[in-house]
Write a protein that holds these residues in place. Structure first.
Motif, PDB file in Angstrom:
ATOM      1  N   ALA A  47     -15.587  61.089   0.829  1.00 29.41           N
ATOM      2  CA  ALA A  47     -16.045  59.524   1.227  1.00 29.41           C
ATOM      3  C   ALA A  47     -14.769  58.715   0.848  1.00 29.41           C
ATOM      4  O   ALA A  47     -15.381  57.980   2.695  1.00 29.41           O
ATOM      5  CB  ALA A  47     -17.602  59.765   0.442  1.00 29.41           C
ATOM      6  N   GLU A 190     -26.676  55.807   5.813  1.00 24.06           N
ATOM      7  CA  GLU A 190     -26.777  56.984   5.869  1.00 24.06           C
ATOM      8  C   GLU A 190     -27.340  58.536   5.190  1.00 24.06           C
ATOM      9  O   GLU A 190     -26.113  58.535   4.480  1.00 24.06           O
ATOM     10  CB  GLU A 190     -26.141  57.184   7.320  1.00 24.06           C
ATOM     11  CG  GLU A 190     -25.917  55.898   8.458  1.00 24.06           C
ATOM     12  CD  GLU A 190     -24.517  56.429   9.703  1.00 24.06           C
ATOM     13  OE1 GLU A 190     -24.561  57.737   9.635  1.00 24.06           O
ATOM     14  OE2 GLU A 190     -24.789  55.005  10.064  1.00 24.06           O
ATOM     15  N   ILE A 192     -26.128  61.461   4.862  1.00 25.41           N
ATOM     16  CA  ILE A 192     -24.896  62.590   4.275  1.00 25.41           C
ATOM     17  C   ILE A 192     -25.811  64.469   4.696  1.00 25.41           C
ATOM     18  O   ILE A 192     -25.325  64.488   5.573  1.00 25.41           O
ATOM     19  CB  ILE A 192     -23.667  62.318   3.960  1.00 25.41           C
ATOM     20  CG1 ILE A 192     -22.999  61.115   4.534  1.00 25.41           C
ATOM     21  CG2 ILE A 192     -22.951  63.289   4.444  1.00 25.41           C
ATOM     22  CD1 ILE A 192     -22.666  61.556   6.032  1.00 25.41           C
ATOM     23  N   TRP A 215     -25.866  59.783  -0.035  1.00 22.93           N
ATOM     24  CA  TRP A 215     -25.573  59.050   0.817  1.00 22.93           C
ATOM     25  C   TRP A 215     -24.070  58.264   0.870  1.00 22.93           C
ATOM     26  O   TRP A 215     -23.469  58.320   0.297  1.00 22.93           O
ATOM     27  CB  TRP A 215     -26.826  57.722   0.592  1.00 22.93           C
ATOM     28  CG  TRP A 215     -28.488  58.268   0.569  1.00 22.93           C
ATOM     29  CD1 TRP A 215     -28.445  59.108  -0.797  1.00 22.93           C
ATOM     30  CD2 TRP A 215     -29.703  58.241   1.301  1.00 22.93           C
ATOM     31  NE1 TRP A 215     -30.101  59.631   0.088  1.00 22.93           N
ATOM     32  CE2 TRP A 215     -29.977  58.622   0.945  1.00 22.93           C
ATOM     33  CE3 TRP A 215     -29.061  57.191   2.794  1.00 22.93           C
ATOM     34  CZ2 TRP A 215     -31.633  58.867   1.506  1.00 22.93           C
ATOM     35  CZ3 TRP A 215     -30.506  57.285   2.911  1.00 22.93           C
ATOM     36  CH2 TRP A 215     -31.976  58.082   3.030  1.00 22.93           C
ATOM     37  N   ILE A 226     -17.747  59.954   8.339  1.00 22.96           N
ATOM     38  CA  ILE A 226     -19.544  60.558   8.127  1.00 22.96           C
ATOM     39  C   ILE A 226     -20.111  61.562   9.403  1.00 22.96           C
ATOM     40  O   ILE A 226     -20.484  62.572   8.960  1.00 22.96           O
ATOM     41  CB  ILE A 226     -19.888  59.607   8.625  1.00 22.96           C
ATOM     42  CG1 ILE A 226     -20.419  57.911   7.613  1.00 22.96           C
ATOM     43  CG2 ILE A 226     -21.887  58.879   9.298  1.00 22.96           C
ATOM     44  CD1 ILE A 226     -20.429  56.390   7.827  1.00 22.96           C
ATOM     45  N   LYS A 227     -18.827  61.572  10.059  1.00 27.96           N
ATOM     46  CA  LYS A 227     -18.937  62.260  11.400  1.00 27.96           C
ATOM     47  C   LYS A 227     -18.529  63.760  10.488  1.00 27.96           C
ATOM     48  O   LYS A 227     -19.247  65.230  11.252  1.00 27.96           O
ATOM     49  CB  LYS A 227     -18.169  62.346  12.473  1.00 27.96           C
ATOM     50  CG  LYS A 227     -19.017  61.278  13.310  1.00 27.96           C
ATOM     51  CD  LYS A 227     -18.255  60.923  14.472  1.00 27.96           C
ATOM     52  CE  LYS A 227     -18.821  59.765  15.159  1.00 27.96           C
ATOM     53  NZ  LYS A 227     -18.674  60.103  16.839  1.00 27.96           N
ATOM     54  N   TYR A 229     -18.537  65.012   7.451  1.00 33.80           N
ATOM     55  CA  TYR A 229     -19.167  65.524   6.493  1.00 33.80           C
ATOM     56  C   TYR A 229     -20.602  65.399   6.573  1.00 33.80           C
ATOM     57  O   TYR A 229     -21.445  66.336   6.237  1.00 33.80           O
ATOM     58  CB  TYR A 229     -19.462  65.087   4.758  1.00 33.80           C
ATOM     59  CG  TYR A 229     -17.669  65.055   4.897  1.00 33.80           C
ATOM     60  CD1 TYR A 229     -17.508  66.019   3.408  1.00 33.80           C
ATOM     61  CD2 TYR A 229     -16.738  63.675   4.711  1.00 33.80           C
ATOM     62  CE1 TYR A 229     -16.124  66.034   3.819  1.00 33.80           C
ATOM     63  CE2 TYR A 229     -15.449  64.043   4.839  1.00 33.80           C
ATOM     64  CZ  TYR A 229     -15.163  65.071   3.910  1.00 33.80           C
ATOM     65  OH  TYR A 229     -13.736  65.868   3.676  1.00 33.80           O
ATOM     66  N   ARG A 230     -21.071  65.005   7.879  1.00 30.79           N
ATOM     67  CA  ARG A 230     -22.882  64.602   7.870  1.00 30.79           C
ATOM     68  C   ARG A 230     -23.440  66.398   8.575  1.00 30.79           C
ATOM     69  O   ARG A 230     -22.801  66.680   9.144  1.00 30.79           O
ATOM     70  CB  ARG A 230     -23.080  64.237   8.986  1.00 30.79           C
ATOM     71  CG  ARG A 230     -24.516  63.891   8.917  1.00 30.79           C
ATOM     72  CD  ARG A 230     -25.185  62.874  10.404  1.00 30.79           C
ATOM     73  NE  ARG A 230     -24.963  61.556  10.295  1.00 30.79           N
ATOM     74  CZ  ARG A 230     -24.107  60.938  11.027  1.00 30.79           C
ATOM     75  NH1 ARG A 230     -23.606  61.353  11.978  1.00 30.79           N
ATOM     76  NH2 ARG A 230     -23.950  59.766  10.972  1.00 30.79           N
TER      77      ARG A 230
END
Length: 245
Positions: A47, A190, A192, A215, A226-227, A229-230
């Motif tokens: 992250a 957010e 994740i 998160w 973020i994209k 690993y989400r």
């Protein structure tokens, strides 16, 4: 070869992870280079794009090395931080087989400040207002929720791992999970990956119980990370699903 979902700035570590090799032959890493129970340290590395010299606040740290979420961060990524645990004792019977340099916080973790105290009564006003990583793992889960609200009321974090122990029906943990999610979402964090699971049965098929949420704060974590690993679904997840393709 396991491929990270996002390129890290620390090329040496990324190569070690992807090829399942050890960065230090004297360190008994498993094949994923993690000392955490379910890869929390590697999630923080991912992250934060493998950056060095970052900071952490750890509530409920237990041992300084084995089963610890920040040992790898400190040893290989030059993190520094504050760890709080009221119950850990380096002289506990199950620690006796370890060398003193592996079970003593001051000896094993020179860049950390360890407090043997209650996380709910600690004076957080003495600490910085921002840390790159927050870990909350206290027992029982309602104490974790109370501590989470306490520290997040005055401080910000880039990455959070929160142990809600949703598997424990008797502890009302499902409600605690939902309360923690609403609280952190309202704070701008957010989710994740929810419902990270720990293994409770390996044969003939691995089975997992939900116990933790991961998160990030979009103010401090790049959207591309973020994209990458989400995982939006609420299934119980093996941590490798989050980190690797």
């Amino acid at each position: 070869m396991r491929k990270c979902k996002h390129n890290l700035q620390n090329v040496e570590f990324q190569s070690a992870v992807e090829n399942c090799t050890k960065m230090d032959s004297t360190v008994p890493f498993d094949s994923y280079l993690t000392y955490s129970q379910t890869g929390q340290d590697l999630f923080v590395v991912s992250a934060t794009s493998g950056k060095k010299g970052l900071t952490f606040l750890e509530l409920g740290c237990n041992q300084p090395k084995y089963g610890n979420n920040t040992y790898v961060l400190e040893k290989f990524f030059n993190f520094s931080g504050v760890s709080i645990d009221i119950s850990y004792d380096e002289h506990q019977q199950f620690n006796e087989h370890l060398d003193i340099t592996e079970r003593s916080w001051p000896l094993c973790r020179p860049n950390s400040i360890w407090h043997k105290t209650d996380a709910l009564t600690f004076d957080y006003s003495t600490l910085a207002n921002y840390y790159d990583y927050l870990q909350v793992d206290l027992d029982p889960a309602d104490i974790s929720l109370e501590a989470l609200k306490l520290v997040c009321s005055t401080k910000e974090f880039a990455v959070i791992t929160f142990e809600h122990d949703a598997w424990d029906v008797k502890a009302n943990a499902l409600q605690i999970r939902e309360q923690s999610r609403k609280f952190l979402t309202d704070k701008g964090y957010e989710l994740i990956a929810g419902n990270i699971g720990f293994t409770y049965s390996k044969a003939p098929v691995a089975k997992y119980k939900s116990y933790e949420d991961w998160w990030v704060n979009p103010k401090f974590v790049d959207e591309s990370v973020i994209k990458a690993y989400r995982l939006d679904n609420d299934d119980i997840k093996y941590w490798g699903q989050v980190l690797f393709n």
